[in-house]
Write a protein that holds these residues in place. Sequence first.
Motif, PDB file in Angstrom:
ATOM      1  N   ASP A   1       0.823  -1.203   0.000  1.00  0.00           N
ATOM      2  CA  ASP A   1       0.000   0.000   0.000  1.00  0.00           C
ATOM      3  C   ASP A   1       0.861   1.258   0.000  1.00  0.00           C
ATOM      4  O   ASP A   1       0.598   2.200  -0.754  1.00  0.00           O
ATOM      5  N   ALA A   2       1.893   1.270   0.829  1.00  0.00           N
ATOM      6  CA  ALA A   2       2.772   2.437   0.897  1.00  0.00           C
ATOM      7  C   ALA A   2       3.526   2.615  -0.411  1.00  0.00           C
ATOM      8  O   ALA A   2       3.694   3.733  -0.905  1.00  0.00           O
ATOM      9  N   GLY A   3       3.986   1.517  -0.986  1.00  0.00           N
ATOM     10  CA  GLY A   3       4.707   1.602  -2.251  1.00  0.00           C
ATOM     11  C   GLY A   3       3.824   2.115  -3.377  1.00  0.00           C
ATOM     12  O   GLY A   3       4.256   2.920  -4.203  1.00  0.00           O
ATOM     13  N   PHE A   4       2.569   1.655  -3.393  1.00  0.00           N
ATOM     14  CA  PHE A   4       1.641   2.126  -4.419  1.00  0.00           C
ATOM     15  C   PHE A   4       1.365   3.614  -4.265  1.00  0.00           C
ATOM     16  O   PHE A   4       1.376   4.364  -5.249  1.00  0.00           O
ATOM     17  N   ALA A   5       1.123   4.043  -3.042  1.00  0.00           N
ATOM     18  CA  ALA A   5       0.822   5.458  -2.793  1.00  0.00           C
ATOM     19  C   ALA A   5       1.994   6.343  -3.192  1.00  0.00           C
ATOM     20  O   ALA A   5       1.808   7.408  -3.789  1.00  0.00           O
ATOM     21  N   LEU A   6       3.195   5.900  -2.897  1.00  0.00           N
ATOM     22  CA  LEU A   6       4.379   6.693  -3.238  1.00  0.00           C
ATOM     23  C   LEU A   6       4.561   6.777  -4.752  1.00  0.00           C
ATOM     24  O   LEU A   6       4.815   7.849  -5.309  1.00  0.00           O
ATOM     25  N   GLY A   7       4.417   5.621  -5.427  1.00  0.00           N
ATOM     26  CA  GLY A   7       4.560   5.621  -6.882  1.00  0.00           C
ATOM     27  C   GLY A   7       3.498   6.452  -7.566  1.00  0.00           C
ATOM     28  O   GLY A   7       3.777   7.188  -8.523  1.00  0.00           O
ATOM     29  N   LEU A   8       2.266   6.381  -7.070  1.00  0.00           N
ATOM     30  CA  LEU A   8       1.190   7.178  -7.641  1.00  0.00           C
ATOM     31  C   LEU A   8       1.463   8.661  -7.444  1.00  0.00           C
ATOM     32  O   LEU A   8       1.220   9.473  -8.343  1.00  0.00           O
ATOM     33  N   GLY A   9       1.995   9.015  -6.278  1.00  0.00           N
ATOM     34  CA  GLY A   9       2.343  10.412  -6.037  1.00  0.00           C
ATOM     35  C   GLY A   9       3.367  10.935  -7.018  1.00  0.00           C
ATOM     36  O   GLY A   9       3.254  12.069  -7.503  1.00  0.00           O
ATOM     37  N   TRP A  10       4.351  10.111  -7.351  1.00  0.00           N
ATOM     38  CA  TRP A  10       5.356  10.517  -8.333  1.00  0.00           C
ATOM     39  C   TRP A  10       4.709  10.757  -9.696  1.00  0.00           C
ATOM     40  O   TRP A  10       5.029  11.737 -10.385  1.00  0.00           O
ATOM     41  N   LEU A  11       3.813   9.880 -10.105  1.00  0.00           N
ATOM     42  CA  LEU A  11       3.145  10.057 -11.388  1.00  0.00           C
ATOM     43  C   LEU A  11       2.312  11.335 -11.410  1.00  0.00           C
ATOM     44  O   LEU A  11       2.342  12.105 -12.384  1.00  0.00           O
ATOM     45  N   LEU A  12       1.569  11.566 -10.348  1.00  0.00           N
ATOM     46  CA  LEU A  12       0.738  12.770 -10.289  1.00  0.00           C
ATOM     47  C   LEU A  12       1.595  14.027 -10.224  1.00  0.00           C
ATOM     48  O   LEU A  12       1.224  15.065 -10.809  1.00  0.00           O
ATOM     49  N   ASP A  13       2.720  13.970  -9.547  1.00  0.00           N
ATOM     50  CA  ASP A  13       3.641  15.112  -9.529  1.00  0.00           C
ATOM     51  C   ASP A  13       4.120  15.432 -10.940  1.00  0.00           C
ATOM     52  O   ASP A  13       4.215  16.600 -11.335  1.00  0.00           O
ATOM     53  N   GLY A  14       4.432  14.385 -11.713  1.00  0.00           N
ATOM     54  CA  GLY A  14       4.882  14.589 -13.085  1.00  0.00           C
ATOM     55  C   GLY A  14       3.801  15.198 -13.957  1.00  0.00           C
ATOM     56  O   GLY A  14       4.072  16.082 -14.780  1.00  0.00           O
ATOM     57  N   ILE A  15       2.559  14.737 -13.793  1.00  0.00           N
ATOM     58  CA  ILE A  15       1.443  15.300 -14.547  1.00  0.00           C
ATOM     59  C   ILE A  15       1.252  16.766 -14.182  1.00  0.00           C
ATOM     60  O   ILE A  15       1.057  17.628 -15.046  1.00  0.00           O
ATOM     61  N   GLN A  16       1.326  17.057 -12.895  1.00  0.00           N
ATOM     62  CA  GLN A  16       1.143  18.432 -12.438  1.00  0.00           C
ATOM     63  C   GLN A  16       2.246  19.338 -12.970  1.00  0.00           C
ATOM     64  O   GLN A  16       1.988  20.476 -13.373  1.00  0.00           O
ATOM     65  N   ALA A  17       3.478  18.838 -12.996  1.00  0.00           N
ATOM     66  CA  ALA A  17       4.589  19.628 -13.520  1.00  0.00           C
ATOM     67  C   ALA A  17       4.408  19.897 -15.010  1.00  0.00           C
ATOM     68  O   ALA A  17       4.716  20.990 -15.500  1.00  0.00           O
ATOM     69  N   ASN A  18       3.878  18.910 -15.732  1.00  0.00           N
ATOM     70  CA  ASN A  18       3.639  19.103 -17.164  1.00  0.00           C
ATOM     71  C   ASN A  18       2.572  20.154 -17.403  1.00  0.00           C
ATOM     72  O   ASN A  18       2.687  20.977 -18.317  1.00  0.00           O
ATOM     73  N   ILE A  19       1.525  20.148 -16.564  1.00  0.00           N
ATOM     74  CA  ILE A  19       0.468  21.154 -16.695  1.00  0.00           C
ATOM     75  C   ILE A  19       1.036  22.549 -16.468  1.00  0.00           C
ATOM     76  O   ILE A  19       0.753  23.484 -17.217  1.00  0.00           O
ATOM     77  N   ALA A  20       1.861  22.678 -15.426  1.00  0.00           N
ATOM     78  CA  ALA A  20       2.459  23.982 -15.125  1.00  0.00           C
ATOM     79  C   ALA A  20       3.359  24.440 -16.257  1.00  0.00           C
ATOM     80  O   ALA A  20       3.351  25.628 -16.635  1.00  0.00           O
ATOM     81  N   SER A  21       4.124  23.501 -16.830  1.00  0.00           N
ATOM     82  CA  SER A  21       5.013  23.858 -17.943  1.00  0.00           C
ATOM     83  C   SER A  21       4.232  24.299 -19.160  1.00  0.00           C
ATOM     84  O   SER A  21       4.589  25.265 -19.839  1.00  0.00           O
ATOM     85  N   THR A  22       3.120  23.592 -19.451  1.00  0.00           N
ATOM     86  CA  THR A  22       2.271  23.966 -20.589  1.00  0.00           C
ATOM     87  C   THR A  22       1.669  25.336 -20.382  1.00  0.00           C
ATOM     88  O   THR A  22       1.593  26.143 -21.315  1.00  0.00           O
ATOM     89  N   ASP A  23       1.222  25.623 -19.141  1.00  0.00           N
ATOM     90  CA  ASP A  23       0.643  26.921 -18.859  1.00  0.00           C
ATOM     91  C   ASP A  23       1.681  28.036 -19.036  1.00  0.00           C
ATOM     92  O   ASP A  23       1.367  29.108 -19.566  1.00  0.00           O
ATOM     93  N   GLU A  24       2.916  27.781 -18.612  1.00  0.00           N
ATOM     94  CA  GLU A  24       3.968  28.783 -18.752  1.00  0.00           C
ATOM     95  C   GLU A  24       4.301  29.044 -20.220  1.00  0.00           C
ATOM     96  O   GLU A  24       4.499  30.195 -20.624  1.00  0.00           O
TER      97      GLU A  24
END
Length: 247
Positions: free
Chosen positions: A218-241
């Motif tokens: 469970d902890a490993g899944f949550a951590l990995g999912l967080g990394w993926l969502l962080d990457g998506i969020q960073a891409n959104i911010a980059s596109t907006d910029e």
Amino acid sequence: MDTSKAEPGTRGSRTAGDVWLRPSARRERDAPPLSRDRITEEAVALLDAEGADRLTMRRLAERLGTGSTTLYWHVKTKDDVLDLALDKIFAEVEIPRKGGQGWRADITALVSGWRAVLLRHPWSAALLGRPMLGPNVLARSEFLYATLVETGVVEPHLTAAAYGLSNFVIGSGLMQATWPDNAKQPMLRDAREHLHANRERYPALAAHGPLVADGNWDAGFALGLGWLLDGIQANIASTDEEGGARA
């Protein structure tokens, strides 16, 4: 799927996913007293109890108390049954209600529910490479894509994000399902000892590999999912910029 040893009724051009592209058998006066829903429910029960390798049209017909000929009135192949069973269990994945929690919370709820379903039905993760065109699967896929679009993810990143999340859930579920609880600890111990004995060849794995971890899925899944969502969020911010700079 290898069809070289197909059961009766599985020959021809029919393949996985076809069941969603054909009209359902129409109920006529001489139609047998059996429904596709009942077939699907019994198939899921059989799969849960014994796994996909033990599912045959003959055994399914026996559990339903009918003959194979009657079964083929509603489903043409074993692939039909697997497609129906997979879509049936996806109905257990709750679609989050839009309640102001934000896109990350919505996606986390969706994929966490999906993972829970895969673990409740451990036969399912290994079958998710087939075409998924059932209404329950499509409704949840639509929610995932729509949420990503609404939050600003555009192509080619949209498909990459959706595939990344989906494949992470499938891979996580498949890996956990293949480690039976009653054998998990001995297997982990043996694997760690193997890596330690070969640490000169695999130094990074011996020190940091997943088999060295404490097995907290469970902890490993949550951590990995967080990394993926962080990457998506960073891409959104980059596109907006980039969009702001062009403006």
